[in-house]
Design a protein around this motif. Structure first.
Motif, mmCIF file in Angstrom:
data_model
loop_
_atom_site.group_PDB
_atom_site.id
_atom_site.type_symbol
_atom_site.label_atom_id
_atom_site.label_comp_id
_atom_site.label_asym_id
_atom_site.label_seq_id
_atom_site.Cartn_x
_atom_site.Cartn_y
_atom_site.Cartn_z
ATOM 1 N N VAL A 11 0.861 -1.185 0.000
ATOM 2 C CA VAL A 11 0.000 0.000 0.000
ATOM 3 C C VAL A 11 0.893 1.231 0.000
ATOM 4 O O VAL A 11 1.873 1.307 0.745
ATOM 5 C CB VAL A 11 -0.922 0.006 1.228
ATOM 6 N N SER A 12 0.565 2.196 -0.821
ATOM 7 C CA SER A 12 1.369 3.410 -0.932
ATOM 8 C C SER A 12 0.756 4.522 -0.082
ATOM 9 O O SER A 12 -0.418 4.855 -0.253
ATOM 10 C CB SER A 12 1.441 3.858 -2.393
ATOM 11 N N VAL A 13 1.558 5.065 0.821
ATOM 12 C CA VAL A 13 1.087 6.128 1.710
ATOM 13 C C VAL A 13 2.000 7.341 1.576
ATOM 14 O O VAL A 13 3.225 7.231 1.707
ATOM 15 C CB VAL A 13 1.069 5.678 3.184
ATOM 16 N N GLY A 14 1.412 8.480 1.307
ATOM 17 C CA GLY A 14 2.170 9.718 1.240
ATOM 18 C C GLY A 14 2.113 10.449 2.566
ATOM 19 O O GLY A 14 1.042 10.618 3.141
ATOM 20 N N VAL A 15 3.272 10.863 3.074
ATOM 21 C CA VAL A 15 3.374 11.605 4.332
ATOM 22 C C VAL A 15 3.765 13.039 3.996
ATOM 23 O O VAL A 15 4.848 13.288 3.462
ATOM 24 C CB VAL A 15 4.407 10.962 5.277
ATOM 25 N N VAL A 16 2.877 13.976 4.284
ATOM 26 C CA VAL A 16 3.080 15.371 3.891
ATOM 27 C C VAL A 16 4.078 16.058 4.829
ATOM 28 O O VAL A 16 3.974 15.968 6.054
ATOM 29 C CB VAL A 16 1.751 16.137 3.900
ATOM 30 N N ASP A 26 9.357 9.696 11.688
ATOM 31 C CA ASP A 26 8.806 8.686 12.605
ATOM 32 C C ASP A 26 7.604 7.989 11.964
ATOM 33 O O ASP A 26 7.453 6.769 12.052
ATOM 34 C CB ASP A 26 8.359 9.331 13.919
ATOM 35 N N THR A 27 6.764 8.782 11.320
ATOM 36 C CA THR A 27 5.581 8.226 10.672
ATOM 37 C C THR A 27 5.960 7.350 9.481
ATOM 38 O O THR A 27 5.412 6.261 9.291
ATOM 39 C CB THR A 27 4.645 9.361 10.215
ATOM 40 N N VAL A 55 -1.107 10.833 4.992
ATOM 41 C CA VAL A 55 -0.997 11.170 6.410
ATOM 42 C C VAL A 55 -0.355 12.544 6.532
ATOM 43 O O VAL A 55 0.691 12.803 5.929
ATOM 44 C CB VAL A 55 -0.156 10.138 7.183
ATOM 45 N N ILE A 56 -0.993 13.414 7.282
ATOM 46 C CA ILE A 56 -0.396 14.707 7.632
ATOM 47 C C ILE A 56 0.084 14.575 9.067
ATOM 48 O O ILE A 56 -0.727 14.483 9.994
ATOM 49 C CB ILE A 56 -1.408 15.858 7.496
ATOM 50 N N PRO A 57 1.395 14.493 9.281
ATOM 51 C CA PRO A 57 1.942 14.170 10.601
ATOM 52 C C PRO A 57 2.042 15.378 11.526
ATOM 53 O O PRO A 57 1.663 16.498 11.160
ATOM 54 C CB PRO A 57 3.323 13.620 10.257
ATOM 55 N N GLY A 58 2.572 15.121 12.699
ATOM 56 C CA GLY A 58 2.691 16.167 13.707
ATOM 57 C C GLY A 58 3.903 17.058 13.508
ATOM 58 O O GLY A 58 4.764 16.803 12.674
ATOM 59 N N GLY A 59 3.946 18.122 14.277
ATOM 60 C CA GLY A 59 5.052 19.076 14.204
ATOM 61 C C GLY A 59 4.546 20.494 14.376
ATOM 62 O O GLY A 59 3.563 20.743 15.083
ATOM 63 N N PHE A 60 5.220 21.419 13.686
ATOM 64 C CA PHE A 60 4.870 22.834 13.802
ATOM 65 C C PHE A 60 4.884 23.438 12.409
ATOM 66 O O PHE A 60 5.813 24.150 12.038
ATOM 67 C CB PHE A 60 5.856 23.558 14.722
ATOM 68 N N ALA A 61 3.866 23.100 11.607
ATOM 69 C CA ALA A 61 3.819 23.532 10.221
ATOM 70 C C ALA A 61 3.968 25.046 10.108
ATOM 71 O O ALA A 61 3.189 25.790 10.703
ATOM 72 C CB ALA A 61 2.511 23.082 9.565
ATOM 73 N N HIS A 62 5.000 25.467 9.377
ATOM 74 C CA HIS A 62 5.299 26.893 9.190
ATOM 75 C C HIS A 62 5.466 27.599 10.543
ATOM 76 O O HIS A 62 5.177 28.797 10.665
ATOM 77 C CB HIS A 62 4.215 27.571 8.356
ATOM 78 N N GLY A 63 5.923 26.855 11.534
ATOM 79 C CA GLY A 63 6.194 27.434 12.841
ATOM 80 C C GLY A 63 4.955 27.740 13.667
ATOM 81 O O GLY A 63 5.079 28.222 14.795
#
Length: 240
Positions: A11-16, A26-27, A55-63
């Motif tokens: 299965v192909s999964v894109g992580v943004v 990690d994802t 999947v849109i993972p965690g973090g601080f998108a654009h701060g």
């Protein structure tokens, strides 16, 4: 049947990956360990490259300088994600990704600073509220999971009419056993009416091994792979 059995392969999964994303690798690793073909999708790309799930993972998108997810929502990749979701493609937003999905209008409500204005990084007990969504395969309503949270703005809010619809339509995915952040109705995750778009504050990619303290996150990620494989077979979405 447990989602841990006979997990679909290839299965192909894109992580943004947005500027400021920090849970992307990690994802990727967690999904690859389960047999998925996981690839990074940069925020300035305009195509998803034919993936079966996003999947849109965690973090601080654009701060998160303006408002969590507010700038990320206008990234070129989000047009492709929105089209993919509209065609029935499985989309999951984790933590900051949940915030991005609400800002993009793919999920209702918003995420505000935690009650007490404290950053929270701790294991959390959760109860599945519904399983009719892309993270529900192999799970049972009321099943309890242990998955960590890691956020400052995880306090889910919505108006009364929206909350009524979420409850009536079975769109509450999971709730906190002991609400850590003040979220309305103890909500830890929700989905859209079709169940193909899910946002959750807990980090399943951080609960995939006993070395990490829990394997419960695998159940959610493996369910996503099942949903992606099923959607591909049914042809319910097209590559964006």
């Amino acid at each position: 049947m447990s989602a841990a059995m006979n997990v679909p392969m290839n299965v192909s999964v894109g992580v943004v990956q947005f500027p400021g994303t920090n849970c992307d690798l990690d994802t990727l690793d967690a999904l690859a360990e389960m047999g998925a073909r996981a690839t990074l999708l940069r925020s300035d790309e305009t195509s998803l490259g034919g993936v079966d799930a996003v999947v849109i993972p965690g973090g601080f998108a654009h701060g998160d300088y303006l408002r969590t997810g507010a700038i990320a929502r206008f990234s070129p990749i989000m047009d492709a994600v929105t089209s993919f979701a509209g065609a029935g493609g499985p989309v999951v937003g984790i933590c900051n990704g949940f915030q991005v999905l609400t800002e993009a209008g793919l999920l209702p409500g918003a995420l505000r600073p935690n009650a007490g204005l404290s950053f929270l990084c701790q294991s959390q007990q959760l109860i599945m509220a519904s399983v009719n969504h892309v993270l529900g395969y192999g799970l049972s309503p009321s099943e309890e999971l242990s998955i960590p949270i890691n956020h400052f703005e995880g306090n889910y809010v919505c108006d009364g009419a929206t909350l009524h619809r979420l409850r009536a339509n079975g769109q509450v995915v999971m709730r906190y056993v002991d609400n850590p952040n003040g979220s309305v109705d103890d909500i830890a995750g929700i989905c859209n009416e079709s169940g193909n778009v899910v946002g959750l504050m807990p980090h399943p990619e951080r609960a995939t091994s006993e070395l990490l303290g829990s394997t419960d996150g695998r159940k959610l990620l493996e369910a996503l792979l099942y949903a992606a494989a099923s959607a591909r077979q049914a042809g319910s979405h097209h590559a964006a």
